[in-house]
Design a protein around this motif. Structure first.
Motif, PDB file in Angstrom:
ATOM      1  N   LYS A   1      -4.361  -0.302 -10.433  1.00 29.59           N
ATOM      2  CA  LYS A   1      -3.171  -1.065 -10.060  1.00 29.59           C
ATOM      3  C   LYS A   1      -3.284  -1.591  -8.635  1.00 29.59           C
ATOM      4  O   LYS A   1      -2.934  -2.749  -8.360  1.00 29.59           O
ATOM      5  CB  LYS A   1      -1.934  -0.174 -10.194  1.00 29.59           C
ATOM      6  CG  LYS A   1      -0.621  -0.886  -9.902  1.00 29.59           C
ATOM      7  CD  LYS A   1       0.566   0.048 -10.124  1.00 29.59           C
ATOM      8  CE  LYS A   1       1.881  -0.665  -9.828  1.00 29.59           C
ATOM      9  NZ  LYS A   1       3.053   0.250 -10.047  1.00 29.59           N
ATOM     10  N   LEU A   2      -3.788  -0.761  -7.721  1.00 30.34           N
ATOM     11  CA  LEU A   2      -3.941  -1.189  -6.330  1.00 30.34           C
ATOM     12  C   LEU A   2      -4.954  -2.326  -6.211  1.00 30.34           C
ATOM     13  O   LEU A   2      -4.712  -3.309  -5.498  1.00 30.34           O
ATOM     14  CB  LEU A   2      -4.384  -0.012  -5.461  1.00 30.34           C
ATOM     15  CG  LEU A   2      -4.569  -0.336  -3.973  1.00 30.34           C
ATOM     16  CD1 LEU A   2      -3.218  -0.594  -3.324  1.00 30.34           C
ATOM     17  CD2 LEU A   2      -5.304   0.775  -3.250  1.00 30.34           C
TER      18      LEU A   2
ATOM     19  N   PRO B   1       3.135   2.848  -1.896  1.00 31.12           N
ATOM     20  CA  PRO B   1       3.130   3.781  -3.036  1.00 31.12           C
ATOM     21  C   PRO B   1       1.792   4.499  -3.205  1.00 31.12           C
ATOM     22  O   PRO B   1       1.765   5.696  -3.516  1.00 31.12           O
ATOM     23  CB  PRO B   1       3.417   2.869  -4.241  1.00 31.12           C
ATOM     24  CG  PRO B   1       4.121   1.688  -3.667  1.00 31.12           C
ATOM     25  CD  PRO B   1       3.496   1.473  -2.326  1.00 31.12           C
ATOM     26  N   PHE B   2       0.704   3.785  -2.972  1.00 27.70           N
ATOM     27  CA  PHE B   2      -0.619   4.405  -3.079  1.00 27.70           C
ATOM     28  C   PHE B   2      -0.809   5.443  -1.980  1.00 27.70           C
ATOM     29  O   PHE B   2      -1.343   6.529  -2.231  1.00 27.70           O
ATOM     30  CB  PHE B   2      -1.700   3.334  -2.996  1.00 27.70           C
ATOM     31  CG  PHE B   2      -3.096   3.857  -3.217  1.00 27.70           C
ATOM     32  CD1 PHE B   2      -3.597   4.001  -4.500  1.00 27.70           C
ATOM     33  CD2 PHE B   2      -3.908   4.209  -2.147  1.00 27.70           C
ATOM     34  CE1 PHE B   2      -4.880   4.490  -4.717  1.00 27.70           C
ATOM     35  CE2 PHE B   2      -5.184   4.695  -2.349  1.00 27.70           C
ATOM     36  CZ  PHE B   2      -5.670   4.839  -3.641  1.00 27.70           C
TER      37      PHE B   2
ATOM     38  N   TYR C   1       0.797  -1.224   0.000  1.00 27.72           N
ATOM     39  CA  TYR C   1       0.000   0.000   0.000  1.00 27.72           C
ATOM     40  C   TYR C   1       0.832   1.277   0.000  1.00 27.72           C
ATOM     41  O   TYR C   1       0.295   2.355  -0.285  1.00 27.72           O
ATOM     42  CB  TYR C   1      -0.927   0.017   1.219  1.00 27.72           C
ATOM     43  CG  TYR C   1      -2.207  -0.750   1.012  1.00 27.72           C
ATOM     44  CD1 TYR C   1      -3.283  -0.165   0.352  1.00 27.72           C
ATOM     45  CD2 TYR C   1      -2.342  -2.055   1.468  1.00 27.72           C
ATOM     46  CE1 TYR C   1      -4.459  -0.858   0.151  1.00 27.72           C
ATOM     47  CE2 TYR C   1      -3.519  -2.767   1.269  1.00 27.72           C
ATOM     48  CZ  TYR C   1      -4.577  -2.163   0.613  1.00 27.72           C
ATOM     49  OH  TYR C   1      -5.741  -2.861   0.410  1.00 27.72           O
TER      50      TYR C   1
ATOM     51  N   GLY D   1      -5.621   5.046 -13.002  1.00 28.28           N
ATOM     52  CA  GLY D   1      -4.594   4.036 -13.211  1.00 28.28           C
ATOM     53  C   GLY D   1      -4.005   3.541 -11.902  1.00 28.28           C
ATOM     54  O   GLY D   1      -3.757   2.342 -11.737  1.00 28.28           O
ATOM     55  N   GLY D   2      -3.785   4.465 -10.964  1.00 28.61           N
ATOM     56  CA  GLY D   2      -3.253   4.078  -9.663  1.00 28.61           C
ATOM     57  C   GLY D   2      -4.230   3.225  -8.877  1.00 28.61           C
ATOM     58  O   GLY D   2      -3.834   2.257  -8.207  1.00 28.61           O
TER      59      GLY D   2
ATOM     60  N   PRO E   1      -5.771  10.167  -6.062  1.00 24.74           N
ATOM     61  CA  PRO E   1      -5.166   9.127  -6.900  1.00 24.74           C
ATOM     62  C   PRO E   1      -5.820   9.076  -8.280  1.00 24.74           C
ATOM     63  O   PRO E   1      -6.999   9.381  -8.440  1.00 24.74           O
ATOM     64  CB  PRO E   1      -5.440   7.828  -6.130  1.00 24.74           C
ATOM     65  CG  PRO E   1      -5.807   8.254  -4.744  1.00 24.74           C
ATOM     66  CD  PRO E   1      -6.446   9.600  -4.879  1.00 24.74           C
ATOM     67  N   SER E   2      -5.054   8.668  -9.264  1.00 29.01           N
ATOM     68  CA  SER E   2      -5.568   8.538 -10.621  1.00 29.01           C
ATOM     69  C   SER E   2      -6.303   7.218 -10.786  1.00 29.01           C
ATOM     70  O   SER E   2      -6.167   6.296  -9.973  1.00 29.01           O
ATOM     71  CB  SER E   2      -4.412   8.595 -11.617  1.00 29.01           C
ATOM     72  OG  SER E   2      -3.581   7.439 -11.458  1.00 29.01           O
TER      73      SER E   2
ATOM     74  N   ARG F   1       1.100   8.607  -2.834  1.00 27.66           N
ATOM     75  CA  ARG F   1       0.425   9.373  -3.884  1.00 27.66           C
ATOM     76  C   ARG F   1      -0.837  10.041  -3.347  1.00 27.66           C
ATOM     77  O   ARG F   1      -1.099  11.218  -3.635  1.00 27.66           O
ATOM     78  CB  ARG F   1       0.068   8.431  -5.048  1.00 27.66           C
ATOM     79  CG  ARG F   1      -0.686   9.119  -6.189  1.00 27.66           C
ATOM     80  CD  ARG F   1       0.194  10.179  -6.834  1.00 27.66           C
ATOM     81  NE  ARG F   1      -0.529  10.993  -7.801  1.00 27.66           N
ATOM     82  CZ  ARG F   1      -1.197  12.102  -7.508  1.00 27.66           C
ATOM     83  NH1 ARG F   1      -1.258  12.526  -6.238  1.00 27.66           N
ATOM     84  NH2 ARG F   1      -1.790  12.800  -8.451  1.00 27.66           N
TER      85      ARG F   1
END
Length: 323
Positions: free
Chosen positions: A207-208, A190-191, A188, A203-204, A200-201, A194
């Motif tokens: 990915k999560l 990196p999320f 978690y 894309g993010g 968050p985007s 960000r």
């Protein structure tokens, strides 16, 4: 060994334990859950499901309600995981509702519920707020089904209200070890970084979900991504979600030391492919909670009720129909 292969082996091992301890009991459970029920915030609610709001413990709670009172069964309180919402329970609520009334809340700072008041975002504060919600509804006797952080709160409610809580189900619970696993923190981080800087985007978020929640990427639908992006978009709610997520690393987020104190019938249900919390965590907990049973759900990750609603509902139905 790559990530896909590790997950495959975990599911195979979990299937052996699930079959050994579950036997054939689940196979006859009915009625079946609907895999078509919506699981995302903002989707139209199915017939018979109603949205309500309630002020309790300084929080304006939003909750969903459904099911039947015809059989005289106590209600089932369903508590979702971080950072989701009440709708994740709809696929299994349909079958449970044939025999029980049910209530599915949005935790403080999640879905449409307001955040916890003040600066305290700990599990102790969350525990108190959920207790206030139960008191405001005047639930004298009830059962609890919780997933992830909701599974931890299910155990906490059983400890805090032993005379009121009839049964509990803890699914892929976040607080079953003395501390949060390092791999979960790394998953978690990196999320979190960000999200602490801004929304968050898509894309993010996608990915999560693929990395930390679902075994099958097909469940990471555009609707799920859109709903998750929406709840993280506002600054106040984003701050609240980060606070609750960070609180999972604190000592009061664990119930591991108190398993022996749980006195009500308990089912530990786990996705055998859970990327955050290995199935053996739940299996070991079932050995320490008096009389508890463990059921593994094949081909499911951290939210079995979303990925495998029929198998999850069958396990729940068998448990709640037992004497």
């Amino acid at each position: 060994m790559d990530l896909v292969e590790r997950r495959r082996r975990r599911r195979e091992k979990g299937a052996l334990i699930s079959g050994a301890r579950r036997g054939a009991a689940v196979a006859g459970a009915a009625p079946e859950a609907s895999g078509n029920a919506p699981t995302t915030l903002g989707s139209p609610l199915p017939p018979g499901v109603h949205e309500h709001f309630l002020d309790a413990g300084g929080v304006k709670f939003r909750y969903l309600k459904g099911g039947t009172h015809e059989h005289g069964k106590p209600p089932i309180l369903m508590i979702h995981g971080w950072p989701s919402w009440a709708e994740v329970w709809l696929p299994v609520a349909e079958s449970l509702g044939a025999t029980h009334p049910w209530i599915a809340l949005d935790l403080p700072g999640h879905g449409k519920s307001s955040p916890l008041p003040g600066k305290d975002g700990s599990l102790t504060a969350l525990r108190g707020a959920v207790g206030a919600f139960v008191d405001a509804l005047e639930l004298k006797r009830f059962s609890v089904v919780g997933c992830s952080i909701g599974g931890t709160l299910a155990v906490m409610l059983a400890l805090d209200r032993p005379q009121a809580v009839e049964r509990i189900v803890a699914m892929d619970a976040a607080g079953f070890l003395p501390k949060l696993p390092g791999k979960t923190v790394r998953m978690y981080l990196p999320f979190f970084i960000r999200a602490s800087l801004g929304a968050p985007s898509a894309g993010g978020v996608r990915k999560l979900l693929n990395k930390a929640v679902f075994v099958d990427p097909a469940h990471t639908t555009d609707a799920w991504v859109k709903a998750m992006v929406g709840v993280w978009a506002g600054k106040a709610q984003r701050k609240s979600l980060l606070k609750t997520g960070g609180a999972l690393r604190k000592p009061d987020a664990s119930v591991a030391a108190r398993f022996a104190e749980v006195k009500c019938p308990t089912l530990i249900l786990w996705g055998n492919g859970d990327p955050q919390f290995d199935w053996h965590i739940g299996e070991e907990a079932s050995r320490k909670i008096p009389g508890a049973r463990f059921v593994g759900i094949e081909n499911a990750g951290h939210f079995p009720q979303v990925e495998q609603p029929a198998a999850t509902a069958a396990a729940l139905g068998e448990f709640f129909s037992a004497p």
